[in-house]
Design a protein around this motif. Structure first.
Motif, PDB file in Angstrom:
ATOM      1  N   ASP A  26      51.309  57.090  47.960  1.00 17.62           N
ATOM      2  CA  ASP A  26      52.543  56.455  48.438  1.00 17.62           C
ATOM      3  C   ASP A  26      53.597  57.477  48.846  1.00 17.62           C
ATOM      4  O   ASP A  26      54.781  57.179  48.895  1.00 17.62           O
ATOM      5  CB  ASP A  26      53.089  55.442  47.425  1.00 17.62           C
ATOM      6  N   SER A  27      53.134  58.702  49.139  1.00 13.34           N
ATOM      7  CA  SER A  27      54.039  59.700  49.714  1.00 13.34           C
ATOM      8  C   SER A  27      53.187  60.711  50.470  1.00 13.34           C
ATOM      9  O   SER A  27      51.961  60.664  50.397  1.00 13.34           O
ATOM     10  CB  SER A  27      54.824  60.413  48.610  1.00 13.34           C
ATOM     11  N   ILE A  59      68.413  51.489  47.697  1.00 10.48           N
ATOM     12  CA  ILE A  59      67.857  52.781  47.297  1.00 10.48           C
ATOM     13  C   ILE A  59      68.943  53.651  46.656  1.00 10.48           C
ATOM     14  O   ILE A  59      68.690  54.347  45.681  1.00 10.48           O
ATOM     15  CB  ILE A  59      67.232  53.508  48.517  1.00 10.48           C
ATOM     16  N   SER A 157      64.136  57.680  57.715  1.00  9.03           N
ATOM     17  CA  SER A 157      63.214  56.553  57.655  1.00  9.03           C
ATOM     18  C   SER A 157      61.888  56.951  58.293  1.00  9.03           C
ATOM     19  O   SER A 157      61.841  57.885  59.099  1.00  9.03           O
ATOM     20  CB  SER A 157      63.805  55.378  58.439  1.00  9.03           C
ATOM     21  N   PRO A 200      61.694  56.937  54.037  1.00  7.17           N
ATOM     22  CA  PRO A 200      61.002  55.840  53.373  1.00  7.17           C
ATOM     23  C   PRO A 200      60.459  54.836  54.382  1.00  7.17           C
ATOM     24  O   PRO A 200      61.046  54.630  55.440  1.00  7.17           O
ATOM     25  CB  PRO A 200      62.096  55.170  52.518  1.00  7.17           C
ATOM     26  N   VAL A 203      60.912  49.163  51.896  1.00  5.72           N
ATOM     27  CA  VAL A 203      61.319  49.205  50.487  1.00  5.72           C
ATOM     28  C   VAL A 203      62.040  47.900  50.179  1.00  5.72           C
ATOM     29  O   VAL A 203      62.698  47.333  51.053  1.00  5.72           O
ATOM     30  CB  VAL A 203      62.268  50.408  50.243  1.00  5.72           C
ATOM     31  N   MET A 231      57.577  48.909  48.909  1.00  6.19           N
ATOM     32  CA  MET A 231      57.731  49.751  47.724  1.00  6.19           C
ATOM     33  C   MET A 231      58.966  49.296  46.947  1.00  6.19           C
ATOM     34  O   MET A 231      59.932  48.821  47.541  1.00  6.19           O
ATOM     35  CB  MET A 231      57.898  51.197  48.183  1.00  6.19           C
ATOM     36  N   CYS A 236      60.882  54.461  45.122  1.00  8.62           N
ATOM     37  CA  CYS A 236      61.408  55.221  46.261  1.00  8.62           C
ATOM     38  C   CYS A 236      62.446  56.229  45.786  1.00  8.62           C
ATOM     39  O   CYS A 236      62.468  57.376  46.224  1.00  8.62           O
ATOM     40  CB  CYS A 236      62.005  54.260  47.283  1.00  8.62           C
ATOM     41  N   SER A 240      62.132  60.234  46.047  1.00  8.33           N
ATOM     42  CA  SER A 240      63.206  60.926  46.783  1.00  8.33           C
ATOM     43  C   SER A 240      63.785  62.047  45.931  1.00  8.33           C
ATOM     44  O   SER A 240      64.056  63.142  46.439  1.00  8.33           O
ATOM     45  CB  SER A 240      64.331  59.948  47.143  1.00  8.33           C
ATOM     46  N   VAL A 253      57.794  58.526  52.243  1.00  8.03           N
ATOM     47  CA  VAL A 253      57.633  57.704  51.053  1.00  8.03           C
ATOM     48  C   VAL A 253      57.316  56.279  51.494  1.00  8.03           C
ATOM     49  O   VAL A 253      58.197  55.584  51.984  1.00  8.03           O
ATOM     50  CB  VAL A 253      58.961  57.735  50.250  1.00  8.03           C
ATOM     51  N   ALA A 254      56.066  55.855  51.376  1.00 10.66           N
ATOM     52  CA  ALA A 254      55.698  54.507  51.816  1.00 10.66           C
ATOM     53  C   ALA A 254      54.358  54.104  51.224  1.00 10.66           C
ATOM     54  O   ALA A 254      53.552  54.964  50.859  1.00 10.66           O
ATOM     55  CB  ALA A 254      55.612  54.450  53.337  1.00 10.66           C
TER      56      ALA A 254
END
Ligand SMILES: *[C@@H]1O[C@H](CO)[C@@H](O)[C@H](O)[C@H]1NC(C)=O
Length: 294
Positions: A26-27, A59, A157, A200, A203, A231, A236, A240, A253-254
Motif C-alpha cells: 500500500d505504498s 488526513i 496526490s 496518496p 483515502v 485507505m 495514510c 506519510s 500511498v494507495a
C-alpha cells in the motif's frame, strides 16, 4: 553453491520481493522498506515543532493525532482562513523554530473536463497551489534566515502522477506542485532544507464534501460510504509520517493495484496507457464515487 549462483539467487529473490511489494503493497517500495528499517514517527518527531495546515479533518487530523503520540512534539494546527494562517505563522515563527511544515490543506474536484469553467481552474489553483506556495515561501525564507534548515511536506496526490477521470483541474494543480517543489529542492539542497511530496490515492476523508465541480461556487457535498475501496486516513497518516520522518523525497500511498499502476505511469507510460484502456474497456476501471457528470 558457488558465489556467482549465490549472488544470482539473492538478486532474483530481491527482484521478486520488490515486484510483490509493488503489486500488493500500500505504498511505494522505498516507503514500505522504511516502515521496517527507518525511524518510526514516535522517535522522528521528538522535540520537533510541526505545523499542519488543514489539520481539522481528514488526513491532516489523522496526522495530528499520530503526532500527538510522540509526547514532546509540538503541533501547530491551522485551518482554512488566511488571517488564521498568518496569525499561526507569527506565533509559530516568532517564539519557536519551526522544524516541519506539513501543507495538507486542499480541495478535490469532480467535474467533466470540457464543461469546466476557467474560473473553477483559477479558484482551485488559488487554493491548492498559490496559497500553499505563498506560505511555503515565507517558511523557506525563515529557514534560510535562521540557517539551521527545516522540512516541507506537501500533501500532493496520486493525481500528480497520472491524469484522473473527472479531476482535470485538481490533477493539474497537483502536477504543478511537483514542478514547484522539485525546483525548490534543486535550489536549496545545500541549505539542509528537505522537501517531501506525499501522493496518496483514494483515502477515507471528507474531501468530497467541499470538492469543486465544473461550476464556480458549487461543491460536490458527498461522503464516502464505508463500503468504498479506500485507505483509512490513519494508515495514510502513518505512512506519510514514515516518509516525512525519514526525509524521503516522494512517497506514494494507495491500496493495490494503484501503486503498481503508478510505477507503470512513471516508468512505463506506454504499458500504463495500454493497460488502462484494457481495464477501462472491460469495465474494471477504478472510478471515484460521486464522479457524476456535472
Ligand atoms: C539542479 O538542476 C540543474 C538543471 O537545471 C542540474 O544541472 C543540477 O544538477 C541540479 N542540482 C541538483 C542538486 O539537483
Amino acid at each position: 553453491m558457488d558465489w556467482v549462483s549465490l549472488f544470482g539467487t539473492i538478486l532474483c529473490i530481491l527482484c521478486i520481493s520488490v515486484f510483490i511489494v509493488m503489486c500488493i503493497g500500500d505504498s511505494d517500495v522505498l516507503t514500505a522498506l522504511y516502515c521496517y528499517i527507518g525511524i518510526q514517527p514516535v522517535h522522528a518527531f521528538r522535540d520537533k515543532v510541526i505545523w499542519i495546515t488543514g489539520g481539522s479533518s481528514g488526513i491532516g487530523e489523522a496526522i495530528a493525532k499520530e503526532l500527538a503520540k510522540c509526547n514532546s512534539a509540538k503541533i501547530v494546527l491551522s485551518a482554512r482562513r488566511k488571517e488564521e494562517l498568518l496569525r499561526v505563522k507569527s506565533e509559530c515563527l516568532g517564539k519557536n523554530n519551526l522544524d516541519v511544515l506539513i501543507s495538507n490543506a486542499g480541495r478535490s474536484q469532480r467535474a467533466a473536463w470540457p464543461q469546466t469553467e476557467l474560473a473553477v481552474d483559477k479558484d482551485l489553483f488559488e487554493l491548492n497551489v498559490f496559497s500553499l506556495l505563498n506560505l511555503n515561501r515565507i517558511v523557506v525564507r525563515h529557514f534560510l534566515e535562521v540557517g539551521r534548515g527545516g522540512q516541507l511536506a506537501i500533501m500532493s496526490s496520486i493525481a500528480a502522477k497520472m491524469g484522473v477521470y473527472h479531476s482535470g483541474s485538481y490533477s493539474g494543480s497537483k502536477f504543478a506542485l511537483h514542478g514547484y517543489f522539485n525546483s525548490l529542492r534543486n535550489e536549496t539542497y545545500t541549505d539542509n532544507i528537505d522537501v517531501t511530496l506525499i501522493c496518496p490515492g483514494p483515502v477515507f476523508s471528507p474531501i468530497l464534501r467541499n470538492a469543486f465541480t465544473s461550476k464556480l461556487g458549487q461543491v460536490v457535498d458527498q461522503e464516502y460510504t464505508s463500503g468504498d475501496r479506500r485507505m483509512t486516513a490513519d494508515r495514510c497518516a502513518y505512512l506519510s509520517l514514515i516518509a516525512i520522518g525519514n526525509r524521503l523525497e516522494e512517497t506514494w500511498v494507495a491500496l493495490s493495484p494503484i501503486v503498481l499502476f503508478t510505477y507503470l505511469a512513471a516508468y512505463q507510460p506506454y504499458l500504463f496507457s495500454k493497460l488502462s484502456r484494457f481495464v477501462h474497456s472491460n469495465g474494471l476501471y477504478f472510478r471515484a464515487r460521486g464522479a457524476k457528470d456535472r
